[in-house]
Design an enzyme around this catalytic site. Sequence first.
Site, PDB file in Angstrom:
ATOM      1  N   ALA A 375       0.817  -1.220   0.000  1.00  0.00           N
ATOM      2  CA  ALA A 375       0.000   0.000   0.000  1.00  0.00           C
ATOM      3  C   ALA A 375       0.845   1.262   0.000  1.00  0.00           C
ATOM      4  O   ALA A 375       0.313   2.364   0.034  1.00  0.00           O
ATOM      5  CB  ALA A 375      -0.924  -0.004   1.215  1.00  0.00           C
ATOM      6  N   ILE A 417      -2.116  -2.452  -3.951  1.00  0.00           N
ATOM      7  CA  ILE A 417      -3.257  -1.539  -3.933  1.00  0.00           C
ATOM      8  C   ILE A 417      -3.124  -0.582  -5.110  1.00  0.00           C
ATOM      9  O   ILE A 417      -2.176   0.194  -5.185  1.00  0.00           O
ATOM     10  CB  ILE A 417      -3.319  -0.736  -2.620  1.00  0.00           C
ATOM     11  CG1 ILE A 417      -3.292  -1.671  -1.411  1.00  0.00           C
ATOM     12  CG2 ILE A 417      -4.557   0.151  -2.601  1.00  0.00           C
ATOM     13  CD1 ILE A 417      -4.426  -2.649  -1.345  1.00  0.00           C
ATOM     14  N   LYS A 421      -7.737   5.649 -10.903  1.00  0.00           N
ATOM     15  CA  LYS A 421      -7.027   6.638 -11.709  1.00  0.00           C
ATOM     16  C   LYS A 421      -6.011   5.999 -12.668  1.00  0.00           C
ATOM     17  O   LYS A 421      -5.444   6.680 -13.524  1.00  0.00           O
ATOM     18  CB  LYS A 421      -6.336   7.651 -10.794  1.00  0.00           C
ATOM     19  CG  LYS A 421      -7.322   8.496 -10.002  1.00  0.00           C
ATOM     20  CD  LYS A 421      -6.644   9.396  -9.007  1.00  0.00           C
ATOM     21  CE  LYS A 421      -7.663  10.278  -8.285  1.00  0.00           C
ATOM     22  NZ  LYS A 421      -8.652   9.520  -7.519  1.00  0.00           N
ATOM     23  N   VAL A 459     -11.689   6.914  -1.004  1.00  0.00           N
ATOM     24  CA  VAL A 459     -12.030   6.356   0.295  1.00  0.00           C
ATOM     25  C   VAL A 459     -12.423   7.491   1.232  1.00  0.00           C
ATOM     26  O   VAL A 459     -11.652   8.436   1.429  1.00  0.00           O
ATOM     27  CB  VAL A 459     -10.846   5.554   0.874  1.00  0.00           C
ATOM     28  CG1 VAL A 459     -11.199   5.007   2.242  1.00  0.00           C
ATOM     29  CG2 VAL A 459     -10.475   4.416  -0.072  1.00  0.00           C
ATOM     30  N   SER A 462     -10.063   9.213   4.251  1.00  0.00           N
ATOM     31  CA  SER A 462      -8.647   8.876   4.190  1.00  0.00           C
ATOM     32  C   SER A 462      -7.810  10.146   4.229  1.00  0.00           C
ATOM     33  O   SER A 462      -8.295  11.248   3.956  1.00  0.00           O
ATOM     34  CB  SER A 462      -8.331   8.078   2.918  1.00  0.00           C
ATOM     35  OG  SER A 462      -8.595   8.859   1.762  1.00  0.00           O
ATOM     36  N   THR A 483     -13.660  21.797  -7.338  1.00  0.00           N
ATOM     37  CA  THR A 483     -12.958  22.077  -8.598  1.00  0.00           C
ATOM     38  C   THR A 483     -13.918  22.325  -9.761  1.00  0.00           C
ATOM     39  O   THR A 483     -13.678  23.171 -10.604  1.00  0.00           O
ATOM     40  CB  THR A 483     -12.012  20.920  -8.957  1.00  0.00           C
ATOM     41  OG1 THR A 483     -12.760  19.696  -9.033  1.00  0.00           O
ATOM     42  CG2 THR A 483     -10.914  20.776  -7.920  1.00  0.00           C
ATOM     43  N   ARG A 551      -7.974  20.582 -11.436  1.00  0.00           N
ATOM     44  CA  ARG A 551      -6.540  20.647 -11.155  1.00  0.00           C
ATOM     45  C   ARG A 551      -5.766  19.897 -12.235  1.00  0.00           C
ATOM     46  O   ARG A 551      -6.353  19.093 -12.979  1.00  0.00           O
ATOM     47  CB  ARG A 551      -6.257  20.037  -9.779  1.00  0.00           C
ATOM     48  CG  ARG A 551      -6.913  20.796  -8.648  1.00  0.00           C
ATOM     49  CD  ARG A 551      -6.747  20.092  -7.325  1.00  0.00           C
ATOM     50  NE  ARG A 551      -7.383  18.779  -7.321  1.00  0.00           N
ATOM     51  CZ  ARG A 551      -7.423  17.984  -6.252  1.00  0.00           C
ATOM     52  NH1 ARG A 551      -6.859  18.367  -5.119  1.00  0.00           N
ATOM     53  NH2 ARG A 551      -8.016  16.812  -6.317  1.00  0.00           N
TER      54      ARG A 551
END
Length: 623
Positions: A375, A417, A421, A459, A462, A483, A551
């Site tokens: 992770a 993990i 994206k 998540v 997080s 955004t 962004r």
Amino acid sequence: MRQLFEDKKLWIRRVFLICYDIIAVFLAMFLALLARFDFDFAAIPLHFIENAWKSMPAAVITTLLIFGIFRLYSSLWSYAGAMEMMYVVSACIVETVVNMILILLSHPETGYPVPRSYYAFFGIFLFGLVFLCRYSYRAARSVRNMVRDADYTRNVLIIGAGESGNALIKEIKNSRYLKKRVVGVIDDNKGKLGGYIHGVKIVGTREDIIEKSEELHVHEIIVAMPSASPKQMKRILDICKQTRCELKRLPGIYQLVNGDVSISNLKEVDVNDLLGREPVNVDLDSIMGYVSGKTVMVTGGGGSIGSELCRQIASHNPKQLVIVDIYENSTYDIQNELKVKFPELKLAVLIASVRNTNRMKSIFETYRPDIIYHAAAHKHVPLMEDSPNEAVKNNVLGTWKLVRAADYYKVKRFVMISTDKAVNPTNVMGATKRICEMIIQTYNKRSKTEYVAVRFGNVLGSNGSVIPLFKKQIERGGPVTVTHPEIIRYFMTIPEAVSLVLQAGAYAKGGEIFILDMGEPVKILDLAKNLILLSGHKPEEDIQIVFTGLRPGEKLYEEMLMAEEGMQDTANRRIHIGKPIEFDEEKFLAQLQELSEYVVTEPDDIRAWISRIAPTYHPKEGV
């Protein structure tokens, strides 16, 4: 010293009660005779007075013993309720019967040592005197709280007139630390309307929440419905968020079972409560046999996902848990937590970077892990756009080094993990994760180690996620920054995501990219509005929402699957397998070697190199 003082106060209180009860027995006997003769003392026959007086010592002794058995010297009378009342009534009845038996046995030669009505009067007067003493504590406390409430301006509306609402109202009214006043209760049971709980009126049903909030000048709403389903909770919160009140709720039904209903158990209403779906439940006990008795290593074990992995793995009896992370503060926190929760756990906590080849070899040589959950990664999209070389070094090269070490030391299973994206990435972070998936796919064919990746979306809660950011912005009075008005994301809680990762690890045969079903996507703008409403404010009136523009590298929506991958189902409808995309693995390994040598020179064109290795990466213009 403080404990000694408290113990001294307790004993002083008990001695006072004992002395009072001795006097109460005497008065009850005297008043019983007096009442029998219409309160004319001269009319009482002398032998009745003598017989009552002779029975006095025995009555005092039996009263103190019986009152002790019924806890009349150990109850906290400031908080006395129905149970304590039952004890008082029962103790007085038993003492009346015992007193009657003793008087009759001590005068067998006479038919009536005292009048027959004496015993009933004795019991009544004894109860009255005991009640007066004990419940004066509570009366005094109630008067003090009424005076206190007159100065406090924090009006509270309780939703739920059940056991938890009852316990919560009682604690708020009795606590000397809380500057709150319960002004009303809401409950959908129309049979309760107009009734009272500890002096607080049940003022309406959920349809009346908005009206009563204004009418009663409510500042805070507490939802005391710990057994409500997520859908029920969402319907109620959808109403509550139309008020300007701050919202809190009791966290769960187990609090009631454990007797832990308390103002300290209240928590802020989380936006997760408004997702309105049942939580993802995985029966980990039935699938976690592959962890039991094994040495499990978690890289990035101090992070949000990594630390929850450690918690859930630790609860399933691994032979040893090895936590590896470069960030010491968060790692120190999870180390302390696991030591407290799992004192028998064999735990090794190591500060190390997955980029350090020799350090990784040393760890593998020492601990010989059977299973690895990888992770450790740089995950913040905007930061990695500004530092793309670091994203490559940590995410790509760190994973590559770890994968090769796992192969060399014959690790049985390696679970990486990944992220949504990585699908058709438009940013460096996603592209590096896509390359990591390709590393997994490549080495699974070249090693006896089973390499798999698990891909999921955002998540809730997080580190660095949007929810904590929004909360901080609201606390500062705004504005809340979004955004784009149409941006959407998939959301899952940390425990949900981790439990599915662990189950995917159980399904692994090697080479799979597991894809977690994240449910319906959620608009980020809706999350922002809901959080503002739940904080007792109105969007655009009290707290402004400002759109800042997408962004660098950010997409309006994330995909979980590339078109070429297809989808296979597993035994869990929430977990799917993407079909691997074929590519030239020899060429890929050669490109990886070139990338590892090139990136350390801190080049300016690393994105072009990434796009050659991961052809699905298309950086946005201007980046």
